[in-house]
Design a protein around this motif. Structure first.
Motif, PDB file in Angstrom:
ATOM      1  N   UNK A  14     -48.794  34.791  19.771  1.00 14.92           N
ATOM      2  CA  UNK A  14     -50.194  34.452  20.013  1.00 14.92           C
ATOM      3  C   UNK A  14     -50.360  32.996  20.404  1.00 14.92           C
ATOM      4  N   UNK A  15     -49.709  32.081  19.691  1.00  9.66           N
ATOM      5  CA  UNK A  15     -49.886  30.663  19.971  1.00  9.66           C
ATOM      6  C   UNK A  15     -49.386  30.294  21.365  1.00  9.66           C
ATOM      7  N   UNK A  16     -48.301  30.920  21.819  1.00  6.01           N
ATOM      8  CA  UNK A  16     -47.793  30.639  23.162  1.00  6.01           C
ATOM      9  C   UNK A  16     -48.774  31.108  24.224  1.00  6.01           C
ATOM     10  N   UNK A  17     -49.367  32.277  24.020  1.00  4.48           N
ATOM     11  CA  UNK A  17     -50.381  32.761  24.967  1.00  4.48           C
ATOM     12  C   UNK A  17     -51.578  31.824  25.006  1.00  4.48           C
ATOM     13  N   UNK A  18     -51.993  31.341  23.839  1.00  6.06           N
ATOM     14  CA  UNK A  18     -53.175  30.484  23.787  1.00  6.06           C
ATOM     15  C   UNK A  18     -52.933  29.144  24.466  1.00  6.06           C
ATOM     16  N   UNK A  19     -51.806  28.519  24.177  1.00  2.22           N
ATOM     17  CA  UNK A  19     -51.557  27.169  24.671  1.00  2.22           C
ATOM     18  C   UNK A  19     -51.236  27.151  26.160  1.00  2.22           C
ATOM     19  N   UNK A  20     -50.518  28.138  26.649  1.00  2.00           N
ATOM     20  CA  UNK A  20     -50.081  28.117  28.046  1.00  2.00           C
ATOM     21  C   UNK A  20     -50.997  28.894  28.979  1.00  2.00           C
ATOM     22  N   UNK A  21     -51.810  29.791  28.446  1.00  2.00           N
ATOM     23  CA  UNK A  21     -52.641  30.605  29.310  1.00  2.00           C
ATOM     24  C   UNK A  21     -54.122  30.297  29.287  1.00  2.00           C
ATOM     25  N   UNK A  22     -54.605  29.682  28.176  1.00  2.00           N
ATOM     26  CA  UNK A  22     -56.050  29.531  28.024  1.00  2.00           C
ATOM     27  C   UNK A  22     -56.482  28.121  27.632  1.00  2.00           C
ATOM     28  N   UNK A  23     -55.592  27.168  27.554  1.00  2.00           N
ATOM     29  CA  UNK A  23     -55.991  25.829  27.117  1.00  2.00           C
ATOM     30  C   UNK A  23     -56.726  25.067  28.214  1.00  2.00           C
ATOM     31  N   UNK A  24     -56.338  25.249  29.465  1.00  2.00           N
ATOM     32  CA  UNK A  24     -56.979  24.537  30.570  1.00  2.00           C
ATOM     33  C   UNK A  24     -58.361  25.110  30.831  1.00  2.00           C
ATOM     34  N   UNK A  25     -59.325  24.225  31.100  1.00  2.00           N
ATOM     35  CA  UNK A  25     -60.678  24.683  31.391  1.00  2.00           C
ATOM     36  C   UNK A  25     -60.796  25.079  32.854  1.00  2.00           C
ATOM     37  N   UNK A  26     -62.014  25.441  33.257  1.00  2.59           N
ATOM     38  CA  UNK A  26     -62.213  25.943  34.614  1.00  2.59           C
ATOM     39  C   UNK A  26     -61.932  24.877  35.665  1.00  2.59           C
ATOM     40  N   UNK A  27     -62.220  23.620  35.356  1.00  6.09           N
ATOM     41  CA  UNK A  27     -61.977  22.551  36.332  1.00  6.09           C
ATOM     42  C   UNK A  27     -60.492  22.257  36.478  1.00  6.09           C
ATOM     43  N   UNK A  28     -59.751  22.273  35.361  1.00  7.03           N
ATOM     44  CA  UNK A  28     -58.312  22.008  35.423  1.00  7.03           C
ATOM     45  C   UNK A  28     -57.533  23.152  36.049  1.00  7.03           C
ATOM     46  N   UNK A  29     -58.065  24.358  35.999  1.00  5.84           N
ATOM     47  CA  UNK A  29     -57.355  25.505  36.557  1.00  5.84           C
ATOM     48  C   UNK A  29     -57.301  25.482  38.074  1.00  5.84           C
ATOM     49  N   UNK A  30     -58.136  24.646  38.692  1.00  6.85           N
ATOM     50  CA  UNK A  30     -58.076  24.537  40.144  1.00  6.85           C
ATOM     51  C   UNK A  30     -56.769  23.915  40.614  1.00  6.85           C
ATOM     52  N   UNK A  31     -56.116  23.150  39.751  1.00  2.00           N
ATOM     53  CA  UNK A  31     -54.843  22.506  40.091  1.00  2.00           C
ATOM     54  C   UNK A  31     -53.654  23.239  39.499  1.00  2.00           C
ATOM     55  N   UNK A  32     -53.862  24.382  38.854  1.00  2.00           N
ATOM     56  CA  UNK A  32     -52.794  25.133  38.215  1.00  2.00           C
ATOM     57  C   UNK A  32     -52.709  26.537  38.805  1.00  2.00           C
ATOM     58  N   UNK A  33     -51.582  27.176  38.572  1.00  2.00           N
ATOM     59  CA  UNK A  33     -51.392  28.575  38.940  1.00  2.00           C
ATOM     60  C   UNK A  33     -51.658  29.405  37.697  1.00  2.00           C
ATOM     61  N   UNK A  34     -52.803  30.046  37.649  1.00  2.00           N
ATOM     62  CA  UNK A  34     -53.208  30.792  36.466  1.00  2.00           C
ATOM     63  C   UNK A  34     -52.682  32.220  36.517  1.00  2.00           C
ATOM     64  N   UNK A  35     -52.529  32.860  35.366  1.00  2.00           N
ATOM     65  CA  UNK A  35     -52.088  34.263  35.358  1.00  2.00           C
ATOM     66  C   UNK A  35     -53.116  35.164  36.033  1.00  2.00           C
ATOM     67  N   UNK A  36     -52.636  36.158  36.720  1.00  2.00           N
ATOM     68  CA  UNK A  36     -53.494  37.108  37.431  1.00  2.00           C
ATOM     69  C   UNK A  36     -53.249  38.516  36.908  1.00  2.00           C
ATOM     70  N   UNK A  37     -54.163  39.418  37.212  1.00  2.00           N
ATOM     71  CA  UNK A  37     -54.068  40.803  36.786  1.00  2.00           C
ATOM     72  C   UNK A  37     -53.443  41.647  37.890  1.00  2.00           C
ATOM     73  N   UNK A  38     -52.487  42.484  37.501  1.00  2.00           N
ATOM     74  CA  UNK A  38     -51.873  43.376  38.477  1.00  2.00           C
ATOM     75  C   UNK A  38     -52.846  44.459  38.923  1.00  2.00           C
ATOM     76  N   UNK A  39     -53.585  45.003  37.987  1.00  2.00           N
ATOM     77  CA  UNK A  39     -54.550  46.049  38.299  1.00  2.00           C
ATOM     78  C   UNK A  39     -55.723  45.923  37.335  1.00  2.00           C
TER      79      UNK A  39
END
Length: 379
Positions: free
Chosen positions: A270-295
Protein backbone atom coordinates in the motif's frame (compact mmCIF):
# COMPACT_ATOMS: atom_id res chain seq x y z
CA UNK A 1 20.92 50.41 -11.76
CA UNK A 2 18.10 47.95 -12.35
CA UNK A 3 20.08 46.35 -15.17
CA UNK A 4 23.14 46.01 -12.97
CA UNK A 5 21.67 44.49 -9.82
CA UNK A 6 18.78 42.73 -11.65
CA UNK A 7 16.14 44.07 -9.30
CA UNK A 8 13.24 43.64 -11.71
CA UNK A 9 11.96 40.74 -9.63
CA UNK A 10 10.91 43.18 -6.91
CA UNK A 11 8.09 44.33 -9.18
CA UNK A 12 6.64 40.84 -9.56
CA UNK A 13 3.41 40.02 -7.80
CA UNK A 14 3.57 37.67 -4.80
CA UNK A 15 1.32 35.15 -6.53
CA UNK A 16 3.89 34.73 -9.30
CA UNK A 17 6.65 33.66 -6.93
CA UNK A 18 4.84 31.88 -4.09
CA UNK A 19 3.86 28.24 -4.25
CA UNK A 20 0.19 27.56 -4.95
CA UNK A 21 -1.38 25.64 -2.03
CA UNK A 22 -2.46 22.06 -2.61
CA UNK A 23 -5.50 20.49 -0.92
CA UNK A 24 -5.64 16.69 -0.67
CA UNK A 25 -9.03 15.28 0.34
CA UNK A 26 -8.89 11.59 1.26
CA UNK A 27 -11.92 9.29 1.41
CA UNK A 28 -11.29 6.07 3.34
CA UNK A 29 -13.61 3.13 2.77
CA UNK A 30 -14.26 1.83 6.31
CA UNK A 31 -16.59 -1.03 5.46
CA UNK A 32 -16.03 -3.61 8.27
CA UNK A 33 -16.92 -6.58 6.09
CA UNK A 34 -14.47 -5.61 3.36
CA UNK A 35 -11.61 -5.01 5.80
CA UNK A 36 -12.33 -8.35 7.48
CA UNK A 37 -11.89 -10.06 4.10
CA UNK A 38 -8.30 -8.76 3.71
CA UNK A 39 -7.36 -8.67 7.41
CA UNK A 40 -4.85 -11.50 6.96
CA UNK A 41 -2.99 -9.54 4.27
CA UNK A 42 -3.49 -5.93 5.37
CA UNK A 43 -5.32 -5.07 8.61
CA UNK A 44 -6.90 -1.65 8.87
CA UNK A 45 -4.41 -0.59 11.56
CA UNK A 46 -1.46 -1.01 9.20
CA UNK A 47 -3.39 0.65 6.38
CA UNK A 48 -4.03 3.73 8.54
CA UNK A 49 -0.34 3.81 9.54
CA UNK A 50 0.73 3.77 5.88
CA UNK A 51 -1.87 6.41 5.06
CA UNK A 52 -0.50 8.70 7.78
CA UNK A 53 2.95 8.50 6.20
CA UNK A 54 1.39 9.50 2.90
CA UNK A 55 -0.43 12.44 4.53
CA UNK A 56 2.74 13.63 6.27
CA UNK A 57 4.64 13.50 2.97
CA UNK A 58 1.98 15.66 1.33
CA UNK A 59 2.09 18.21 4.14
CA UNK A 60 5.90 18.26 4.08
CA UNK A 61 5.95 19.36 0.45
CA UNK A 62 4.91 22.90 1.38
CA UNK A 63 3.80 24.94 4.34
CA UNK A 64 0.61 25.92 2.50
CA UNK A 65 -0.49 22.35 1.76
CA UNK A 66 -3.67 21.16 3.42
CA UNK A 67 -5.37 17.83 3.97
CA UNK A 68 -8.92 16.68 4.75
CA UNK A 69 -9.90 13.09 5.55
CA UNK A 70 -13.34 11.46 5.51
CA UNK A 71 -14.58 7.97 6.30
CA UNK A 72 -17.13 6.36 3.97
CA UNK A 73 -19.08 3.97 6.20
CA UNK A 74 -21.88 1.61 5.12
CA UNK A 75 -24.59 3.97 6.36
CA UNK A 76 -22.97 7.43 6.59
CA UNK A 77 -19.96 9.59 5.80
CA UNK A 78 -17.99 10.97 8.77
CA UNK A 79 -15.26 13.60 9.01
CA UNK A 80 -12.00 12.34 10.50
CA UNK A 81 -9.93 15.49 10.00
CA UNK A 82 -10.76 18.26 10.53
CA UNK A 83 -13.45 17.35 13.03
CA UNK A 84 -16.94 18.37 12.08
CA UNK A 85 -18.49 21.10 14.27
CA UNK A 86 -21.79 19.20 14.10
CA UNK A 87 -21.95 16.22 16.48
CA UNK A 88 -22.50 12.78 15.01
CA UNK A 89 -25.96 11.54 15.96
CA UNK A 90 -24.70 7.95 15.82
CA UNK A 91 -21.92 8.51 18.36
CA UNK A 92 -22.25 8.14 22.09
CA UNK A 93 -22.00 11.88 22.64
CA UNK A 94 -24.44 12.86 19.90
CA UNK A 95 -27.74 14.54 20.43
CA UNK A 96 -29.70 11.68 18.94
CA UNK A 97 -30.33 10.08 22.36
CA UNK A 98 -31.40 13.30 24.06
CA UNK A 99 -28.20 13.77 26.09
CA UNK A 100 -26.16 16.93 26.34
CA UNK A 101 -23.46 17.56 23.76
CA UNK A 102 -19.97 17.87 25.21
CA UNK A 103 -18.30 21.17 24.47
CA UNK A 104 -15.14 21.31 22.39
CA UNK A 105 -12.31 23.79 22.52
CA UNK A 106 -10.55 25.59 19.67
CA UNK A 107 -8.58 22.53 18.58
CA UNK A 108 -11.71 20.35 18.43
CA UNK A 109 -10.69 18.63 21.66
CA UNK A 110 -13.24 17.78 24.32
CA UNK A 111 -13.12 19.23 27.80
CA UNK A 112 -10.82 17.23 30.02
CA UNK A 113 -9.42 15.22 27.11
CA UNK A 114 -5.64 15.06 26.98
CA UNK A 115 -3.59 14.29 23.92
CA UNK A 116 0.02 13.50 23.26
CA UNK A 117 0.68 16.76 21.45
CA UNK A 118 2.35 18.42 24.40
CA UNK A 119 4.43 15.40 25.43
CA UNK A 120 5.77 14.44 22.00
CA UNK A 121 8.81 16.63 21.35
CA UNK A 122 10.11 14.54 18.44
CA UNK A 123 7.01 14.89 16.30
CA UNK A 124 5.98 17.83 14.15
CA UNK A 125 2.92 19.45 15.81
CA UNK A 126 0.77 19.39 12.67
CA UNK A 127 1.59 15.73 12.05
CA UNK A 128 0.65 14.89 15.63
CA UNK A 129 -2.58 16.86 15.39
CA UNK A 130 -3.68 15.07 12.22
CA UNK A 131 -2.75 11.66 13.63
CA UNK A 132 -4.58 12.22 16.91
CA UNK A 133 -7.72 13.48 15.19
CA UNK A 134 -7.84 10.56 12.75
CA UNK A 135 -7.29 7.87 15.34
CA UNK A 136 -9.77 9.38 17.80
CA UNK A 137 -12.51 9.88 15.20
CA UNK A 138 -11.97 6.45 13.66
CA UNK A 139 -12.11 4.75 17.05
CA UNK A 140 -15.36 6.57 17.82
CA UNK A 141 -16.78 5.52 14.44
CA UNK A 142 -15.94 1.86 14.99
CA UNK A 143 -17.35 1.86 18.53
CA UNK A 144 -20.64 3.35 17.33
CA UNK A 145 -21.09 0.73 14.59
CA UNK A 146 -23.86 -1.74 15.32
CA UNK A 147 -24.52 -5.16 13.70
CA UNK A 148 -27.38 -3.62 11.72
CA UNK A 149 -24.88 -1.26 10.06
CA UNK A 150 -22.80 -4.10 8.58
CA UNK A 151 -23.94 -3.74 5.00
CA UNK A 152 -21.83 -5.06 2.12
CA UNK A 153 -21.91 -1.65 0.39
CA UNK A 154 -20.29 1.68 1.24
CA UNK A 155 -21.71 5.20 1.04
CA UNK A 156 -19.04 6.59 -1.30
CA UNK A 157 -21.36 9.07 -3.01
CA UNK A 158 -22.04 10.91 0.24
CA UNK A 159 -18.33 11.14 1.01
CA UNK A 160 -17.62 12.54 -2.46
CA UNK A 161 -20.32 15.17 -1.97
CA UNK A 162 -18.85 16.25 1.36
CA UNK A 163 -15.38 16.38 -0.19
CA UNK A 164 -16.56 18.62 -3.04
CA UNK A 165 -18.33 20.93 -0.59
CA UNK A 166 -15.20 21.28 1.53
CA UNK A 167 -13.03 21.93 -1.53
CA UNK A 168 -15.43 24.63 -2.70
CA UNK A 169 -15.30 26.25 0.74
CA UNK A 170 -11.49 26.19 0.83
CA UNK A 171 -11.28 27.57 -2.71
CA UNK A 172 -13.29 30.61 -1.65
CA UNK A 173 -11.03 31.08 1.37
CA UNK A 174 -7.94 31.24 -0.85
CA UNK A 175 -9.40 33.65 -3.37
CA UNK A 176 -7.74 37.08 -3.40
CA UNK A 177 -9.56 40.01 -1.87
CA UNK A 178 -11.97 41.62 -4.31
CA UNK A 179 -11.79 45.39 -4.72
CA UNK A 180 -13.94 47.92 -6.53
CA UNK A 181 -13.95 51.65 -7.16
CA UNK A 182 -17.64 51.78 -6.33
CA UNK A 183 -18.00 52.66 -2.62
CA UNK A 184 -21.57 51.38 -2.61
CA UNK A 185 -20.44 47.88 -3.65
CA UNK A 186 -16.90 47.33 -2.35
CA UNK A 187 -16.96 43.55 -2.82
CA UNK A 188 -17.64 43.47 -6.56
CA UNK A 189 -14.99 41.84 -8.73
CA UNK A 190 -12.80 43.92 -11.07
CA UNK A 191 -13.65 43.72 -14.74
CA UNK A 192 -10.82 45.23 -16.79
CA UNK A 193 -8.08 46.00 -14.28
CA UNK A 194 -6.60 42.49 -14.26
CA UNK A 195 -8.27 40.05 -16.65
CA UNK A 196 -5.88 37.22 -15.75
CA UNK A 197 -6.57 37.41 -12.02
CA UNK A 198 -9.87 35.56 -12.30
CA UNK A 199 -8.40 32.70 -14.34
CA UNK A 200 -5.30 32.24 -12.17
CA UNK A 201 -5.48 29.16 -9.94
CA UNK A 202 -5.33 29.86 -6.22
CA UNK A 203 -5.68 26.26 -4.97
CA UNK A 204 -4.84 22.87 -6.45
CA UNK A 205 -7.43 20.37 -5.22
CA UNK A 206 -7.83 16.65 -5.71
CA UNK A 207 -9.72 13.74 -4.16
CA UNK A 208 -8.17 10.39 -3.29
CA UNK A 209 -10.38 7.36 -2.56
CA UNK A 210 -9.03 4.28 -0.79
CA UNK A 211 -11.56 1.62 -1.81
CA UNK A 212 -12.02 -1.89 -0.41
CA UNK A 213 -15.51 -2.75 -1.68
CA UNK A 214 -17.47 -3.09 -4.90
CA UNK A 215 -19.55 -0.34 -6.44
CA UNK A 216 -23.20 -0.37 -5.42
CA UNK A 217 -25.56 -0.09 -8.42
CA UNK A 218 -28.11 1.79 -6.28
CA UNK A 219 -25.57 4.62 -5.85
CA UNK A 220 -24.91 5.05 -9.56
CA UNK A 221 -26.93 8.25 -9.97
CA UNK A 222 -25.55 10.18 -6.94
CA UNK A 223 -22.03 8.97 -7.64
CA UNK A 224 -22.14 10.10 -11.26
CA UNK A 225 -23.59 13.46 -10.20
CA UNK A 226 -20.61 13.99 -7.90
CA UNK A 227 -18.21 12.82 -10.60
CA UNK A 228 -19.55 15.23 -13.21
CA UNK A 229 -19.48 18.06 -10.66
CA UNK A 230 -15.81 17.28 -9.96
CA UNK A 231 -15.06 17.17 -13.68
CA UNK A 232 -16.73 20.56 -14.18
CA UNK A 233 -14.63 22.00 -11.33
CA UNK A 234 -11.46 20.35 -12.74
CA UNK A 235 -10.91 18.27 -9.60
CA UNK A 236 -9.31 14.88 -10.37
CA UNK A 237 -10.54 11.83 -8.46
CA UNK A 238 -7.83 9.24 -7.78
CA UNK A 239 -8.70 5.72 -6.64
CA UNK A 240 -6.63 2.91 -5.16
CA UNK A 241 -8.56 -0.35 -4.97
CA UNK A 242 -7.38 -2.86 -2.39
CA UNK A 243 -10.27 -5.28 -2.77
CA UNK A 244 -13.29 -5.67 -5.01
CA UNK A 245 -14.13 -4.01 -8.30
CA UNK A 246 -15.16 -0.33 -7.93
CA UNK A 247 -16.57 0.12 -11.43
CA UNK A 248 -18.00 3.59 -10.84
CA UNK A 249 -14.78 4.88 -9.27
CA UNK A 250 -12.87 3.60 -12.27
CA UNK A 251 -15.16 5.65 -14.49
CA UNK A 252 -14.70 8.62 -12.14
CA UNK A 253 -10.92 8.50 -12.56
CA UNK A 254 -11.29 8.38 -16.35
CA UNK A 255 -13.83 11.23 -16.54
CA UNK A 256 -11.99 13.60 -14.18
CA UNK A 257 -8.48 12.83 -15.45
CA UNK A 258 -7.38 11.07 -12.27
CA UNK A 259 -5.40 7.91 -11.63
CA UNK A 260 -6.87 4.48 -10.96
CA UNK A 261 -4.74 1.63 -9.62
CA UNK A 262 -5.72 -1.80 -8.40
CA UNK A 263 -3.63 -3.34 -5.61
CA UNK A 264 -5.91 -6.32 -5.04
CA UNK A 265 -3.11 -8.72 -5.94
CA UNK A 266 -0.70 -7.19 -3.39
CA UNK A 267 -2.40 -5.11 -0.68
CA UNK A 268 0.75 -5.24 1.45
CA UNK A 269 2.43 -2.78 -0.92
CA UNK A 270 0.00 0.00 0.00
CA UNK A 271 2.69 2.52 0.94
CA UNK A 272 4.55 2.00 -2.35
CA UNK A 273 1.36 2.61 -4.34
CA UNK A 274 0.63 5.75 -2.34
CA UNK A 275 4.08 7.31 -2.55
CA UNK A 276 4.86 6.54 -6.19
CA UNK A 277 1.41 6.73 -7.75
CA UNK A 278 -0.58 9.37 -5.88
CA UNK A 279 1.79 11.77 -4.10
CA UNK A 280 2.17 14.22 -7.00
CA UNK A 281 -0.66 16.71 -7.43
CA UNK A 282 -2.37 17.61 -10.69
CA UNK A 283 0.15 20.34 -11.53
CA UNK A 284 3.20 18.14 -10.91
CA UNK A 285 1.75 15.29 -12.97
CA UNK A 286 2.12 17.37 -16.11
CA UNK A 287 5.88 16.73 -15.90
CA UNK A 288 5.58 13.04 -14.96
CA UNK A 289 4.46 9.84 -16.66
CA UNK A 290 1.45 8.79 -14.62
CA UNK A 291 -0.05 5.28 -14.53
CA UNK A 292 -2.79 4.67 -17.08
CA UNK A 293 -5.67 2.21 -17.31
CA UNK A 294 -5.54 -0.62 -19.81
CA UNK A 295 -9.31 -0.86 -20.01
CA UNK A 296 -12.24 0.99 -18.44
CA UNK A 297 -15.52 -0.64 -17.52
CA UNK A 298 -18.15 1.79 -18.82
CA UNK A 299 -21.15 -0.26 -17.81
CA UNK A 300 -23.98 1.70 -16.23
CA UNK A 301 -26.77 0.86 -13.79
CA UNK A 302 -30.36 0.92 -15.00
CA UNK A 303 -32.81 3.35 -13.43
CA UNK A 304 -35.57 0.78 -12.99
CA UNK A 305 -33.97 -2.14 -11.15
CA UNK A 306 -30.47 -0.73 -10.37
CA UNK A 307 -28.79 -3.53 -12.29
CA UNK A 308 -25.47 -3.08 -14.09
CA UNK A 309 -26.20 -3.63 -17.77
CA UNK A 310 -24.15 -3.84 -20.96
CA UNK A 311 -26.98 -2.90 -23.33
CA UNK A 312 -30.29 -1.26 -22.57
CA UNK A 313 -32.85 1.36 -23.55
CA UNK A 314 -32.00 5.08 -23.23
CA UNK A 315 -34.53 7.90 -23.07
CA UNK A 316 -33.74 10.51 -25.70
CA UNK A 317 -34.91 13.36 -23.43
CA UNK A 318 -33.39 12.75 -19.96
CA UNK A 319 -30.92 9.98 -20.92
CA UNK A 320 -32.34 7.56 -18.35
CA UNK A 321 -31.21 3.96 -18.79
CA UNK A 322 -33.54 0.96 -18.55
CA UNK A 323 -32.71 -2.72 -18.71
CA UNK A 324 -36.11 -3.50 -20.28
CA UNK A 325 -38.93 -1.61 -21.91
CA UNK A 326 -40.86 0.32 -19.22
CA UNK A 327 -44.57 -0.17 -18.77
CA UNK A 328 -46.61 1.49 -21.53
CA UNK A 329 -43.27 2.51 -23.10
CA UNK A 330 -43.10 5.63 -20.88
CA UNK A 331 -39.91 6.91 -19.29
CA UNK A 332 -40.01 6.46 -15.51
CA UNK A 333 -38.05 9.68 -14.97
CA UNK A 334 -39.59 12.30 -17.25
CA UNK A 335 -42.70 10.49 -18.56
CA UNK A 336 -41.77 10.81 -22.22
CA UNK A 337 -43.37 8.34 -24.60
CA UNK A 338 -40.57 6.17 -25.95
CA UNK A 339 -40.63 5.51 -29.70
CA UNK A 340 -39.61 1.89 -30.05
CA UNK A 341 -40.34 1.59 -33.77
CA UNK A 342 -40.57 -2.04 -34.89
CA UNK A 343 -38.77 -3.37 -31.81
CA UNK A 344 -39.96 -6.85 -30.93
CA UNK A 345 -41.60 -7.55 -34.28
CA UNK A 346 -40.69 -10.73 -36.11
CA UNK A 347 -38.68 -10.12 -39.27
CA UNK A 348 -40.47 -10.86 -42.54
CA UNK A 349 -39.11 -13.93 -44.29
CA UNK A 350 -38.83 -13.38 -48.05
CA UNK A 351 -38.84 -16.62 -50.08
CA UNK A 352 -35.78 -17.15 -52.20
CA UNK A 353 -36.35 -16.98 -55.94
CA UNK A 354 -35.40 -20.04 -57.92
CA UNK A 355 -33.21 -19.58 -60.94
CA UNK A 356 -34.62 -20.83 -64.26
CA UNK A 357 -32.52 -23.38 -66.07
CA UNK A 358 -32.02 -23.03 -69.79
CA UNK A 359 -33.16 -25.82 -72.10
CA UNK A 360 -30.55 -28.32 -73.34
CA UNK A 361 -30.17 -28.60 -77.15
CA UNK A 362 -28.59 -31.81 -78.55
CA UNK A 363 -27.08 -32.59 -75.20
CA UNK A 364 -25.31 -29.26 -75.02
CA UNK A 365 -26.02 -27.08 -72.08
CA UNK A 366 -27.50 -23.66 -72.41
CA UNK A 367 -24.47 -21.91 -70.87
CA UNK A 368 -22.87 -19.58 -73.39
CA UNK A 369 -19.14 -19.49 -74.02
CA UNK A 370 -16.99 -16.43 -74.04
CA UNK A 371 -16.31 -16.78 -77.83
CA UNK A 372 -18.47 -14.66 -80.12
CA UNK A 373 -18.29 -17.13 -83.09
CA UNK A 374 -19.44 -20.71 -83.10
CA UNK A 375 -17.33 -23.84 -83.30
CA UNK A 376 -16.24 -24.61 -86.89
CA UNK A 377 -17.80 -27.75 -88.39
CA UNK A 378 -15.62 -29.97 -90.70
CA UNK A 379 -16.70 -29.70 -94.36
Amino acid sequence: MNRIDASEHYNESPSATNQIPSLLTIVIDTNPRAWAAISDQLPISKAIANLLVFVNAHLAFGNDNHVAILAAHPNRAVWLYPKSPNPDRYSKNGNGDGQDVEMTDVDGQQDGETTELSGSANKYPQFAQVETSILTSLRSLIDSTTPSDLNPTTLVSGALTLALSYIHKMAHAFEPAKTSSDPANPTSAPTASDPTAASAATLHSRIFVLSVSDSEPAQYIPTMNAVFAASHARIPIDTLSLYGAPTFLQQAAFITGGTFLSAASNPRGLLSYLMFGFLADAEARKSLITPTQDSVDFRAACFCHRNVVDTGFVCSICLSIFCEVPENAECLTCGTKLALGNYGAKPAVVPRKKKKKKARVNGVGGRETSSATGTPVPG
